[in-house]
Design an enzyme around this catalytic site. Structure first.
Site, PDB file in Angstrom:
ATOM      1  N   GLY B  10       0.827  -1.060   0.030  1.00 42.43           N
ATOM      2  CA  GLY B  10      -0.043   0.028  -0.102  1.00 42.43           C
ATOM      3  C   GLY B  10       0.929   1.206  -0.017  1.00 42.43           C
ATOM      4  CE1 TYR B  13      -1.629  11.805   3.359  1.00 37.18           C
ATOM      5  CE2 TYR B  13      -3.650  10.285   3.834  1.00 37.18           C
ATOM      6  CZ  TYR B  13      -3.189  11.522   3.305  1.00 37.18           C
ATOM      7  OH  TYR B  13      -3.955  12.735   2.887  1.00 37.18           O
ATOM      8  CG  ASN B  37      -0.507   1.733  -4.269  1.00 35.38           C
ATOM      9  OD1 ASN B  37      -1.140   1.427  -3.259  1.00 35.38           O
ATOM     10  ND2 ASN B  37      -0.735   2.819  -4.913  1.00 35.38           N
ATOM     11  CE  LYS B  38      -7.470  -2.060  -4.794  1.00 40.73           C
ATOM     12  NZ  LYS B  38      -8.726  -1.678  -4.499  1.00 40.73           N
ATOM     13  CB  VAL B  81      -2.415  -7.315  -1.366  1.00 38.87           C
ATOM     14  CG1 VAL B  81      -2.251  -8.083  -0.371  1.00 38.87           C
ATOM     15  CG2 VAL B  81      -1.073  -6.328  -1.420  1.00 38.87           C
ATOM     16  CD  GLU B 170     -11.966  18.278   5.344  1.00 40.42           C
ATOM     17  OE1 GLU B 170     -11.433  17.069   4.934  1.00 40.42           O
ATOM     18  OE2 GLU B 170     -11.105  19.315   5.440  1.00 40.42           O
ATOM     19  CB  ALA B 313      -3.829  12.101   7.013  1.00 44.15           C
ATOM     20  CD  GLN B 314      -1.835  15.641  13.220  1.00 47.05           C
ATOM     21  OE1 GLN B 314      -1.613  15.291  14.566  1.00 47.05           O
ATOM     22  NE2 GLN B 314      -2.885  16.413  12.735  1.00 47.05           N
ATOM     23  CE  LYS B 373      -8.139  20.304   4.802  1.00 42.89           C
ATOM     24  NZ  LYS B 373      -7.731  19.210   5.506  1.00 42.89           N
TER      25      LYS B 373
END
Lengths: 396, 396
Positions: B10, B13, B37-38, B81, B170, B313-314, B373
């Site tokens: 993958g 992040y 990764n895909k 995968v 969002e 994500a952080q 942001k």
């Protein structure tokens, strides 16, 4: 005598040009001119293959009527015609409003002619209005986005164009330009995308010079379009088309571009029609009515050899101009002129920078034809909206 | 001893940052690093609400992996995968290929958590990948184009966002900006367009300061979003959603944004999971395996009070960076460091120029939050791709 009422139905080529000519020729108060149209814009039907494929915006192919009409001379009614009662000299709108007239101009355009092919009305798109072509464009993009989430569904990437006449060929030209862009945007292998152009007649572009037809097919084949000529479509289903050969093409996108007939409102009003078109006299009058005129796709006129002219923008524009002059003349007690079409040649685009054309005995190919087509577009814009519109709209 | 094989699954992040850290820390030939990764791109999950609504292009939210990876140090395998066999130290791809490893990093991301709500899996969209968000964007536009051809179908113009958490809010912010543009483009009366944001919990944005929550809701309500808070969705059908209150909302567009769970491949591999997430130790190891590490949405870590950190994500970025360093250390026989997340605050966008944020005890509103942001986005781009990428991608 009170001010005569002229009612014009439809702001396509024929209706709009009639209106513009009237607004030019008549002084204030010589007539009450009313133009009824479904939308508050005129669209340039012969450009619709571009927004349908997504190579131009839909806005590009339309002009706000407000910008074209002199509101002191013409009353604009946004409405959809439901029925015409020629005996009562009245027109009923879907809103229920009834408009009366002394002179009626019918320019209600066309409907797809499906030749009784099962399922076409239900499952095929047609390139017939701004709303319709936005739908086609969005549908095509939607198919790409759906395919990426269901990668076994290659039928999403198969596109069928029914008809290799003028509209079908021009649409294929744009698709040939647009689909590679969509492949790029959606990460789709271009090899998976198929476009079939299917025509029942023994040739593409019937009436065109064979050399031009061959040129057009070569250009489009290089863009990946696969032709099936002399191959009638038997049935259209939610899953594709069934051909007379027995072959089935699985596709979620069938665009029917194989012909039009006059708006069915005309037939329902009791006018005698052939394929929905009224065989008008030399003054564009409907038989039996001195005060009902028909222009554009609803009108049927014949050449000297007794063959019907195809319903083209070129003829519709000329009809509108002549009719506008004639109505002005009639109101002033002057003599109208007979309508005689002046064929100025035919130009078909085949995507960016490519086209074919026949102007008199001259054949045009490639970029020359494409340029001539732009020039012709420019002339039309200038005619309806002056230099300002021409400069604003034309794509060079 | 032969060169150790590190296999990273993958390029989200967690997986990407692990890889980038390894490629920075290790010399050539210290390890065989393979990233699976895909897609051949990394996407910035926290930006996906923009292309989903259509306020930014999908390309904007992704970066080609080629531009980030040093091909002399990292072998990239484009593949999906299928299963992990931790006992055999191997991973099987959908292609049938089997990859073996000495160290495994699982960064396979998330799946929508539907909480057993009937029909959600079948009929709702989710904001989870480039392909998914292109589909959502195209679907929304398609609804506008369909509506114009079936004007009685106002359900085409009703949009349901399931969940008023981070992603839901969002996305609503972007929809609030985008839908008026679509109304303009498709000649649709904005009064006919409805957006419902439906949340089962008693508040929007759980965990945020109430003042910020109120601010966010006010901003979005001014953009036309209608909230239904404390209102569970009972069922999703092809025609809309049924709420626990008995109310039915007819809509062809339900976007589920109410939570994620770890990729089910992890559970199927036999790891013990909670909502698909592996409770890793302080070195991000899966219980029982010295050589299997989990990062991002598949990893579950707890704070000092024993409460799980949300999958952000952080934290995924920090996990990746730490794990990359740790793997480099392990290979060199050095000691790894414990992973401790450093929470740097939370920022949510509410559409163009609007946002909210919580940084330490400081609350941010409006354009300040929106700017912060952007700055945070810029930092991330700089981290993965240097100045070049940051300058290329950031929208100011």
């Amino acid at each position: 005598m009170s001010t005569p009422k002229i009612l014009i139905l439809g702001a396509g080529y024929g209706g709009l040009l009639t209106t513009l000519q009237l607004q030019k020729k008549l002084n204030y108060n010589e007539a009450e001119i009313t133009l009824v149209n479904k939308h508050n814009y005129h669209y340039i039907t012969t450009w619709l293959h571009e927004p349908a494929a997504g190579t131009a915006s839909a806005d590009h192919a339309r002009v706000n009527l407000e910008k074209l009409l002199n509101q002191d001379k013409v009353q604009f009614v946004k409405g959809t015609v439901q029925s015409i009662q020629p005996e009562e000299q009245s027109v009923t709108l879907e809103s229920g409003d009834v408009l009366t007239y002394d002179y009626l101009v019918i320019g209600l355009g066309s409907e797809p002619e499906t030749f009784g092919i099962e399922g076409l009305k239900e499952h095929a798109f047609s390139i017939r209005s701004i709303n319709a072509v936005r739908h086609i464009r969005e549908h095509i993009e939607y198919m790409f986005s759906k395919y990426k989430n269901e990668p076994h569904r290659t039928d999403y990437l198969t596109f069928v164009v029914g008809g290799a006449g003028f509209t079908g060929i021009e649409f294929c030209g744009e698709l040939g330009d647009r689909l590679p862009e969509l492949c790029q945007e959606f990460d789709v292998d271009p090899e998976l995308v198929k476009v079939y152009c299917i025509e029942a007649a023994p040739s593409a572009l019937p009436g065109f010079d064979p050399e031009l037809v061959q040129y057009a097919m070569d250009v489009l084949e290089r863009k990946g379009i696969e032709f099936k000529i002399g191959t009638p479509i038997k049935q259209c289903t939610p899953d594709g088309v069934l051909l007379a050969t027995g072959e089935e093409i699985k596709s979620k996108t069938v665009v029917w571009a194989a012909g039009v007939r006059g708006n069915s409102i005309v037939e329902k009003a009791g006018f005698e029609v052939m394929r929905g078109r009224v065989k008008v006299d030399e003054y564009l009058r409907a038989p039996g009515y001195e005060n009902v005129f028909v222009v554009g796709d609803c009108a049927l006129i014949f050449n000297e050899e007794g063959r019907p002219y195809p319903p083209t923008a070129q003829i519709a524009v000329q009809e509108g101009e002549t009719l506008g002059e004639n109505l002005a003349a009639l109101i002033r007690g002057e003599l109208p002129q007979k309508f005689v079409p002046h064929l100025q040649g035919t130009l078909a685009s085949l995507g960016k920078g490519e086209g074919i054309g026949q102007v008199g005995s001259k054949k045009l190919f490639g970029s020359t034809a494409a340029m001539m087509k732009k020039a012709s577009d420019l002339r039309y814009l200038y005619k309806i909206g002056g230099v300002g519109l021409a400069l604003k709209k034309v794509k060079l």
